[in-house]
Design a protein around this motif. Sequence first.
Motif, short mmCIF file in Angstrom:
data_model
loop_
_atom_site.label_atom_id
_atom_site.label_comp_id
_atom_site.label_asym_id
_atom_site.label_seq_id
_atom_site.Cartn_x
_atom_site.Cartn_y
_atom_site.Cartn_z
N LEU A 6 -10.49 -70.75 1.37
CA LEU A 6 -10.49 -69.70 0.77
C LEU A 6 -10.56 -69.90 -0.68
N SER A 10 -11.98 -64.38 -3.67
CA SER A 10 -11.46 -63.26 -4.22
C SER A 10 -11.21 -61.96 -3.23
N CYS A 11 -10.41 -61.18 -3.77
CA CYS A 11 -10.20 -60.03 -2.97
C CYS A 11 -9.98 -58.62 -3.61
N VAL A 20 -10.70 -56.80 -9.03
CA VAL A 20 -10.77 -58.09 -8.19
C VAL A 20 -9.96 -59.20 -8.27
N LEU A 23 -8.29 -65.52 -5.46
CA LEU A 23 -7.47 -66.39 -4.61
C LEU A 23 -7.38 -67.80 -5.08
N SER A 99 -5.46 -49.32 3.57
CA SER A 99 -5.10 -50.71 3.35
C SER A 99 -3.86 -51.22 3.63
#
Length: 178
Positions: A6, A10-11, A20, A23, A99
Amino acid sequence: FSGADLADGSCAHPTIPGRVSPLLPANHVTMTKGTGLVHTAPAHGMEDYSVASHHQLPTDCLVDESGCFTEAAGPELKSKNVLEEGNEAVIKMLQAAGSLLKEEKYVHSYPYDWRTKKPMIIRASKQWFVNTADVKAAAQDVLKKVKVIPTSAVNRMLEMLDRRTFWCISRQRCWGVP
């Protein structure tokens, strides 16, 4: 898969469109402490602050001195107490965004204030630094004007002030300093 898979990922933020988050690796997240991927709040803990500083991330604090969300947290959260109705509002926002993967009651091990017996929220605050000699002299001058009970404590405090080499003027507690 391993956490290394990972790296550099990004998430998307679950409730703020277009935001955004990267990670990032962190030494304090290990197989024995945490899950590997954790929420990072740079303004609310030393480890998170260190990770954010290392990666030059902002340390915006969305919680005010009263433990309530600030305007920067958004209109849905503004002025809500973080540990009370703010928590419920966040859960509703996550549900509305689709979510929320799981919700369960969890007893968090917050640090507690020994005087009020209430949980404390760690917050970053702006700091400023001045010439220590100037601060020391000003503090001693002001202390001489304070009514101290018992009066015998004044000299002891003046001597203590004279020996100090580093200063933080505010202990940032609601009841002030001893």
